[in-house]
Design a protein around this motif. Structure first.
Motif, mmCIF file in Angstrom:
data_model
loop_
_atom_site.group_PDB
_atom_site.id
_atom_site.type_symbol
_atom_site.label_atom_id
_atom_site.label_comp_id
_atom_site.label_asym_id
_atom_site.label_seq_id
_atom_site.Cartn_x
_atom_site.Cartn_y
_atom_site.Cartn_z
ATOM 1 N N GLY A 269 -16.641 12.339 -0.988
ATOM 2 C CA GLY A 269 -15.588 11.949 -1.912
ATOM 3 C C GLY A 269 -14.198 12.049 -1.320
ATOM 4 N N PHE A 270 -13.217 11.930 -2.221
ATOM 5 C CA PHE A 270 -11.803 11.961 -1.859
ATOM 6 C C PHE A 270 -11.133 13.125 -2.576
ATOM 7 C CE2 PHE A 270 -13.188 7.573 -1.641
ATOM 8 C CZ PHE A 270 -12.557 7.059 -0.524
ATOM 9 N N GLY B 94 8.313 -3.196 0.735
ATOM 10 C CA GLY B 94 7.948 -1.959 1.438
ATOM 11 C C GLY B 94 6.510 -1.930 1.895
ATOM 12 N N ASP B 95 5.995 -0.712 1.993
ATOM 13 C CA ASP B 95 4.622 -0.484 2.441
ATOM 14 C C ASP B 95 3.840 0.274 1.383
ATOM 15 O OD1 ASP B 95 5.147 -1.574 4.950
ATOM 16 O OD2 ASP B 95 5.649 0.364 5.843
ATOM 17 N N LEU B 96 2.564 -0.016 1.298
ATOM 18 C CA LEU B 96 1.637 0.787 0.516
ATOM 19 C C LEU B 96 1.126 1.840 1.486
ATOM 20 C CD1 LEU B 96 -1.141 -0.366 -1.833
ATOM 21 C CD2 LEU B 96 -1.705 1.123 0.057
ATOM 22 N N LEU B 97 1.360 3.099 1.170
ATOM 23 C CA LEU B 97 0.978 4.202 2.042
ATOM 24 C C LEU B 97 0.159 5.192 1.219
ATOM 25 C CD1 LEU B 97 1.322 5.452 4.883
ATOM 26 C CD2 LEU B 97 3.420 6.534 4.042
ATOM 27 N N VAL B 98 -1.067 5.453 1.659
ATOM 28 C CA VAL B 98 -1.989 6.320 0.927
ATOM 29 C C VAL B 98 -2.414 7.490 1.807
ATOM 30 C CG1 VAL B 98 -4.264 6.463 -0.171
ATOM 31 C CG2 VAL B 98 -2.890 4.413 -0.450
ATOM 32 N N TYR B 99 -2.387 8.684 1.223
ATOM 33 C CA TYR B 99 -2.881 9.902 1.867
ATOM 34 C C TYR B 99 -4.139 10.356 1.125
ATOM 35 C CZ TYR B 99 -3.356 14.804 3.172
ATOM 36 O OH TYR B 99 -3.856 16.004 3.616
ATOM 37 N N TYR B 100 -5.125 10.849 1.868
ATOM 38 C CA TYR B 100 -6.279 11.480 1.220
ATOM 39 C C TYR B 100 -6.999 12.389 2.206
ATOM 40 C CZ TYR B 100 -9.487 8.111 3.449
ATOM 41 O OH TYR B 100 -10.210 7.372 4.348
ATOM 42 N N GLU B 101 -7.829 13.233 1.639
ATOM 43 C CA GLU B 101 -8.682 14.118 2.421
ATOM 44 C C GLU B 101 -10.134 13.803 2.068
ATOM 45 O OE1 GLU B 101 -7.231 17.929 1.154
ATOM 46 O OE2 GLU B 101 -5.201 17.430 1.827
#
Length: 169
Positions: free
Chosen positions: A42-43, A70-77
């Protein structure tokens, strides 16, 4: 001479304590891997961001509203990525697809295999993070959209999907 023997004995005791401690830590890490390997892929901390520096170091947007130039910027683990252990090595391998959807869920554009993380090491990896980026550059008109991330664990065959709404202004 007695001082030399005393000093050597002290150094040997400290070294054996450090080795025992390292072995205990490795056993704990291997137990964590066992638990993760049984868990659902999962995330965690999936967030649209204004900047990303590294693991746990990102600036999440308070609202998922992006500037059309702009930019679409996504962070996840990624969580519970399978770790294979073979011949003293630890291996992790996952890929991730990105999909841009309209507000109804229709596919506008896909980036299969946008991320391919394959890592082999002699020590277990405990924490993983990833980022996705799409340059909007005025190519996406103002409106409501969905971002779909598809995480694929290559060693276990498991898949996880995250779909998150956002808006372009």
């Amino acid at each position: 001479m007695k001082r030399v023997f005393w000093l050597v004995g002290l150094i040997l005791m400290a070294a054996s304590f450090a080795i025992a401690q390292d072995n205990e830590i490795l056993k704990l890490k291997e137990r964590v891997i066992e638990i993760q390997n049984k868990g659902d892929l999962g995330f965690r901390n999936f967030a649209f961001s204004s900047s990303i520096v590294g693991f746990g170091s990102y600036s999440a947007l308070s609202d998922p509203v992006l500037d059309k130039s702009g930019d679409l910027l996504v962070y996840y683990e990624p969580v519970n990525v399978f770790t294979a252990k073979k011949e003293g090595l630890y291996e992790i391998w996952y890929t991730q697809d990105m999909v841009l959807l309209d507000e109804k869920g229709e596919v506008l554009q896909e980036w299969p295999g946008a991320l391919d993380f394959h890592y082999t090491t002699r020590t277990p990896v405990m924490d993983l993070w990833a980022q996705n980026s799409i340059t909007l550059g005025g190519r996406v008109p103002a409106g409501k959209y969905k971002f779909k991330a598809v995480l694929k664990d290559k060693l276990s065959g498991r898949t996880a999907v995250q779909i998150t709404d956002f808006e372009v202004r």
